[in-house]
Design an enzyme around this catalytic site. Sequence first.
Site, short mmCIF file in Angstrom:
data_model
loop_
_atom_site.label_atom_id
_atom_site.label_comp_id
_atom_site.label_asym_id
_atom_site.label_seq_id
_atom_site.Cartn_x
_atom_site.Cartn_y
_atom_site.Cartn_z
N GLU A 157 0.68 -1.75 -0.09
CA GLU A 157 0.27 0.10 -0.05
C GLU A 157 0.98 0.92 -0.52
OE1 GLU A 157 -3.92 -2.97 2.03
OE2 GLU A 157 -2.42 -0.59 3.47
N GLU A 273 -6.06 -11.28 -1.43
CA GLU A 273 -6.67 -10.63 0.15
C GLU A 273 -8.47 -10.04 -0.46
OE1 GLU A 273 -3.59 -7.81 1.75
OE2 GLU A 273 -5.56 -7.16 2.15
O1 G3I Z 1 -1.27 -8.57 19.09
C1 G3I Z 1 -2.30 -7.36 19.23
C2 G3I Z 1 -2.77 -7.66 20.53
O2 G3I Z 1 -1.73 -8.54 21.45
C3 G3I Z 1 -3.22 -6.75 21.81
O3 G3I Z 1 -3.90 -7.02 22.76
C4 G3I Z 1 -4.63 -6.04 20.60
C5 G3I Z 1 -5.26 -4.97 20.79
O4 G3I Z 1 -4.77 -3.53 20.66
O5 G3I Z 1 -3.97 -5.73 19.64
C6 G3I Z 1 -3.36 -6.69 18.38
O6 G3I Z 1 -2.89 -6.59 17.24
C7 G3I Z 1 -4.01 -6.54 15.74
C8 G3I Z 1 -3.43 -7.62 15.55
O7 G3I Z 1 -4.81 -7.07 13.95
C9 G3I Z 1 -3.95 -8.63 15.69
O8 G3I Z 1 -5.02 -8.61 15.67
C10 G3I Z 1 -4.44 -5.00 15.66
O9 G3I Z 1 -4.87 -4.42 16.82
C11 G3I Z 1 -5.02 -4.87 14.77
O10 G3I Z 1 -4.90 -3.58 13.87
C12 G3I Z 1 -4.88 -5.72 13.44
O11 G3I Z 1 -5.18 -5.97 12.50
C13 G3I Z 1 -4.93 -6.37 11.67
C14 G3I Z 1 -4.86 -5.55 10.31
O12 G3I Z 1 -4.37 -5.66 9.33
C15 G3I Z 1 -4.02 -4.71 10.61
O13 G3I Z 1 -2.58 -4.80 10.82
C16 G3I Z 1 -6.03 -7.54 10.73
O14 G3I Z 1 -7.02 -8.21 11.91
C17 G3I Z 1 -5.58 -7.61 9.46
O15 G3I Z 1 -7.06 -8.04 8.58
C18 G3I Z 1 -5.89 -6.09 8.43
O16 G3I Z 1 -5.85 -6.92 7.04
C19 G3I Z 1 -5.00 -6.09 6.41
C20 G3I Z 1 -3.98 -6.16 5.22
O17 G3I Z 1 -2.66 -6.61 5.87
C21 G3I Z 1 -3.26 -5.01 4.81
N1 G3I Z 1 -4.71 -4.69 3.83
C22 G3I Z 1 -5.91 -4.31 4.40
C23 G3I Z 1 -6.00 -5.34 5.20
C24 G3I Z 1 -7.63 -5.22 6.02
O18 G3I Z 1 -7.93 -3.83 6.56
#
Ligand code: G3I
Length: 362
Positions: A157, A273
Amino acid sequence: MERRTFLRLSAGAMTLAAARFLRAQETSGPRTLRQAAAPRNLLVGTAVGRGALGDPDMARLIGEQFNIVVSENDMKWAATQPEQGRYDFSHADQLVAFAESHDQRVRGHNLCWHADNPKWLEAALTPQNAATILEDHVRTVAGHYAERIHSWDVVNEAVNPDDGREDGLRKSIWLQMLGPDYLELAFRTAAEADPKARLTYNDYGLELDNSGDDRRRKALLKLLHRFRKKNIPLHAIGIQSHLSGSLVPPTWKGLNHFLNQVHDLGLEAYVTEMDVNDLELPADIPTRDRMIGNLYRSYLEDVLKHPAVKAVLTWGFTDRFSWLNGLQRQRPDHLPKRPLPFDADLHPKPAFDAMVEALTKG
Ligand code: G3I
């Protein structure tokens, strides 16, 4: 829940059960996505969230259905380098081991992104140390999985024409610290760390016939030509394919033109995705699932016509776990979204049938 909705839902549930029974009776073709993909040597896969492998039913389904997997979050910077210089591959290693024991390939996602970075990184980065920090991370993470990864989303991105730059790049922390050359640094370092991996640039908003996606495709093509001119190692494009269900079926003209140009540049293309956000679709589950299935069919039958397209991955596989149900914007009726090929009970949906048909269609 008021009586009418209950009756409508129980009628819906009964039709669904009947449909499932009939499906089990009549299915003579491929019964799994990986069987459907095999004759055309296609890769079909899913994102796997943390914990999914711990559920025997989900692990069995992942092993049976897919010939490639990607970690939803455990290969991202926040998971692999949670503290500066401390690397943690424990979760991602489990997925790679699972894949290797189920004859599956693995996609790596991702080595350099503007979002979801650990707090220490944003605090530590300076124009003086950013190149070393980025190079060290890419070399360490790609090196750890060297020769075990089908393709890496090296940069995710990085294009955003709305930021107003002539080159269409996103004003990310990496651009601020290193300028546009951060992309070249990331890709050259990844090529050294894992010469076997297909190095991929991954992005969203490349699919639709509208001015926004058109501008994004143009900006990305500009970037690809720059890569070719500077002979920066790049093998593929990841088209995220987060689609939205709408009452008017979309067309794919701009995407078809883009995929032809990607092919002419000698690049492969992966649907990385895929899912369907059904925010605007009717509440009735059989109707909604049919419309989502039709969108999967329309999109996949179109993109799989292109010789450059080698892989199709959905962003999760069961409606039980989807980032779309964690988003702020939920359906006005507060019903859970149904964006993926299997429902929350791991039963295949019309979207699954559409994927089988598109994968088998010659
Ligand atoms: O691991 C931490 C945990 O330690 C903490 O307790 C918890 C609460 O804050 O957060 C956890 O991290 C979360 C992570 O997912 C793992 O669950 C992040 O806050 C959360 O923002 C993250 O969301 C992911 C997001 O990308 C950001 O990385 C989504 O699951 C995932 O589906 C999403 O995927 C993205 C692709 O990578 C790129 N393209 C878009 C797609 C959808 O947004």
